[in-house]
Design a protein around this motif. Structure first.
Motif: not given
Length: 535
Positions: A189-194
């Motif tokens: 369910g993790i939707s972003t990455d930086h």
């Protein structure tokens, strides 16, 4: 009434318009038949930043970024949360409430970031659930413990489940994660990455539906390398005060445009894209939206003329039109004075082969090398000619623990530098050519209630950060001047790094590969386990 050439980030059009507001919201937007020079944009949003890393209180942070067109930030307060838990988060909320800047917080998911370090507090799944129940918590903060996700750790999965129940997005942190492991991470369910550092990472993650934040901070500056691969947001993550004075989101936009990104697409990445993702009622100039607006001279120079938040003019020509009075905070240091003996690495041999942390300029990731070092009076010695220096992490929350190792890349010729800004548990990290100066630097830092210290030849230069050992109540310009003097001293000591203290602050960040160090020992961030200093 606000008039100008409006950039419609929904359609991509630019046309003359007048905007009326009422009770902080946009009432009406009307196209007009007039000629304007200035361009009206939605207020800029930094979708991922840790305010504490600016070394400024939230109100002082607002003082410096709002004139640059920043009207909102999405901030994960896990820096102060690791020091003080929810009391620290409450401090951030209260201090931010005293200024117009919209500070949206994410519920810190990794306090501590890993079980392999000592933090000042623990925020478990129950506490996270309480935080997510608040309207001012717009997401679950970055899941740095990606091995926990992959291993089906119950506590990590409980926090993710809580975010899903509250229908709030889940921010990620997945450096170098790829293939099946990345698929499982995203499926949770993790939707972003930086944390992307290569174009291949960006492409793979976006193909799998992940929204990628292109980072342009004080230490990690990946925008130029990655922008050709695409992205969804432009963020700063961590930004020092001297850089914020030069610019914030406005500067990142100019850089993105210089690197070839279409200006309209660039603006979308700091307005409608983050607003849509985090369910914010701004980021678009339309009726019913919050009247957060920025007036600039044109779409390429992006010189900010005026800034409106909730329909109120709050900055003009780089000057704020609101007052700032930061809140104070009690000391957070609980440790005994240190001596040189605390920083010795004993050996009964004449020499030892040791693991060495390899600093990579401009990156949060590190490498691993090895060196053969001599032993003198039962203690392994650094090798200054080969730039193999001593590094230590000193626990500051009452356990009185010290962990020692070696590092390459700082090029100090004498003395020591130390910081209590040390992601993510914010114990004290010190690098030195000798153990005596290590002890002196750490002791002075504690006397200052935190901050940054450089010592050489018995003399000290310091920047005090008494708010949780992370932030100052002084202005960005005052902090910047003191930091500049301090960094100048570090350069005189031989260091060639652009941001030595920012770089030092990430040497204890275990969730970023490769070799790092915590108060518990030397740590391999790829294998996610401790390793011995001596091979």
């Amino acid at each position: 009434m606000i008039k100008g050439n409006l950039l419609n980030v929904f359609t991509g059009e630019i046309y003359p318009a007048e905007i009326s507001t009422e009770n902080g919201l946009i009432k009406c937007v009307k196209p007009v038949q007039e000629n304007f020079k200035d361009v009206i944009l939605p207020g800029f949003i930094d979708a991922h930043i840790h305010i504490e890393s600016s070394m400024l209180s939230p109100s002082r942070f607002a003082e410096v970024v709002v004139p640059h067109g920043t009207t909102s930030v999405v901030s994960d307060p896990h820096e102060i949360a690791n020091v003080m838990g929810t009391r620290g988060i409450e401090y951030m909320i209260k201090d931010a409430a005293s200024v117009p800047l919209n500070v949206y917080l994410t519920a810190s998911s990794c306090v501590p970031a890993t079980p392999f370090e000592t933090s000042g507090s623990v925020i478990d799944a129950q506490e996270v659930d309480k935080l997510l129940d608040r309207d001012d918590m717009v997401a679950l903060g970055e899941i740095m413990n990606f091995p926990g996700v992959l291993a089906d750790d119950e506590e990590v999965l409980a926090k993710i489940a809580s975010a899903k129940r509250h229908r709030k997005p889940i921010d990620g942190h997945a450096p170098l994660l790829s293939g099946e492991a990345l698929c499982k991470y995203i499926a949770a369910g993790i939707s972003t990455d930086h944390e992307c550092t290569t174009r291949e990472e960006v492409i793979e993650k976006r193909k799998l539906g992940m929204k990628v934040m292109l980072r342009q901070g004080s230490s990690a500056r990946n925008l130029e390398d990655l922008i050709i691969a695409g992205g969804d947001f432009i963020v700063s993550d961590d930004k020092h005060p001297e850089d914020l004075i030069k610019g914030h989101v406005d500067l990142m936009l100019r850089e993105a445009i210089d690197y070839g990104l279409d200006p309209v697409e660039a603006v979308k990445m700091v307005t409608i894209n983050p607003a849509t993702h985090y369910n914010l009622n701004n980021g678009l100039i339309a009726p019913g939206r919050v009247a957060d607006l920025v007036v600039v001279d044109d779409l390429e120079k992006l010189n900010v003329r005026e800034v409106y938040i909730k329909g109120e003019l709050i900055a003009r020509d780089n000057k704020i039109l609101f007052s700032v009075k930061p809140l104070e905070l009690e000391s957070t240091f609980k440790l005994n004075p240190k001596t040189s003996a605390d920083f010795e690495i004993p050996s009964k041999n004449r020499e030892e082969t040791v693991r060495v942390i390899q600093v990579i300029e401009g990156q949060l990731i590190t490498g691993e090398s090895e060196a053969i070092l001599g032993v003198d009076e039962g203690s392994i010695q650094p090798d200054l000619e080969e730039d193999i220096l001593k590094i230590a992490v000193v626990e500051r929350y009452g356990h009185d623990r010290v962990s020692n190792g070696f590092i390459h890349g700082f090029r100090l010729e004498d003395g020591a530098i130390a910081t209590s800004v040390a992601h993510d548990s914010h114990n004290i990290v010190v690098v030195s050519t000798n153990t005596e100066d290590m002890a002196c630097a750490v002791n002075r830092l504690v006397e200052n209630n935190g901050g940054l210290v450089a010592t050489s030849g018995g003399k000290f230069n310091s920047l005090k950060l008494p708010i949780a050992g992370l932030m100052s109540s002084e202005s960005a310009s005052d902090v910047s001047v003191k930091l500049k003097v301090l960094q100048g001293k570090v350069k005189e000591m031989g260091c060639k790094l652009n941001s030595p203290f920012m770089t030092l602050s990430f040497m204890a960040l275990l969730v970023i590969p490769k070799l790092k160090i915590s108060d518990m020992g030397l740590f391999d961030g790829e294998k996610f386990q401790f390793v011995d200093v001596i091979k």
